[in-house]
Design a protein around this motif. Sequence first.
Motif, PDB file in Angstrom:
ATOM      1  N   LYS A  32      -5.586  46.287 -38.613  1.00 40.05           N
ATOM      2  CA  LYS A  32      -6.924  46.467 -39.181  1.00 40.05           C
ATOM      3  C   LYS A  32      -7.292  45.225 -39.980  1.00 40.05           C
ATOM      4  N   PRO A  33      -8.496  44.706 -39.784  1.00 40.78           N
ATOM      5  CA  PRO A  33      -8.883  43.518 -40.550  1.00 40.78           C
ATOM      6  C   PRO A  33      -9.006  43.846 -42.027  1.00 40.78           C
ATOM      7  N   ARG A  34      -8.670  42.872 -42.828  1.00 38.18           N
ATOM      8  CA  ARG A  34      -8.787  43.057 -44.278  1.00 38.18           C
ATOM      9  C   ARG A  34     -10.236  42.987 -44.688  1.00 38.18           C
ATOM     10  N   LYS A  35     -10.567  43.743 -45.713  1.00 31.22           N
ATOM     11  CA  LYS A  35     -11.924  43.697 -46.231  1.00 31.22           C
ATOM     12  C   LYS A  35     -12.059  42.413 -47.044  1.00 31.22           C
ATOM     13  N   PRO A  36     -13.213  41.742 -46.904  1.00 35.29           N
ATOM     14  CA  PRO A  36     -13.407  40.538 -47.716  1.00 35.29           C
ATOM     15  C   PRO A  36     -13.492  40.918 -49.189  1.00 35.29           C
ATOM     16  N   PRO A  37     -13.066  40.015 -50.076  1.00 35.14           N
ATOM     17  CA  PRO A  37     -13.152  40.335 -51.503  1.00 35.14           C
ATOM     18  C   PRO A  37     -14.601  40.549 -51.909  1.00 35.14           C
ATOM     19  N   ALA A  38     -14.773  41.459 -52.841  1.00 36.27           N
ATOM     20  CA  ALA A  38     -16.126  41.777 -53.310  1.00 36.27           C
ATOM     21  C   ALA A  38     -16.719  40.566 -54.023  1.00 36.27           C
ATOM     22  N   SER A  39     -17.983  40.278 -53.729  1.00 36.42           N
ATOM     23  CA  SER A  39     -18.674  39.166 -54.378  1.00 36.42           C
ATOM     24  C   SER A  39     -19.176  39.629 -55.737  1.00 36.42           C
TER      25      SER A  39
END
Length: 100
Positions: A92-99
Motif C-alpha cells: 500500500k502506498p504511504r500517505k504523503p505527510p500532511a501539509s
Amino acid sequence: MSLNRYEQAIFDYWDRAPDERRHWQGKVADLTRGAVAPVELARGLERELWEYLGERSAHVPTLRALRLEDLGRVSLLNLAEHVIRLWGPPVKPRKPPASR
C-alpha cells in the motif's frame, strides 16, 4: 535484488517448471494473507525453500549440479524476500505527510 547462484538456480528452475512455480506462488499468497511481520514470513519461507532445494536437487539435474552435499547451509533469504514482494499482496502506498 541480487540472488546468489543457488537462489537464482531455483528461480530459473521455476521458469522451466510452471507447476512448481504455481505451487510456490500459491504458498506465498497463502502466507502473506496473515498478519505476520514480513521479516518473520521471509525467514520461515527461507527454511522451506532450503528443504525444497535439498529435496529437488536429488531429482533435477540443474539443481543437482549445485552440489549441495559439498556445502554447509546457504542462505536463501533474498529469494524468500523477492518472491514475497513479487507474488505477495501489493504494498500500500504511504500517505504523503500532511501539509501545514
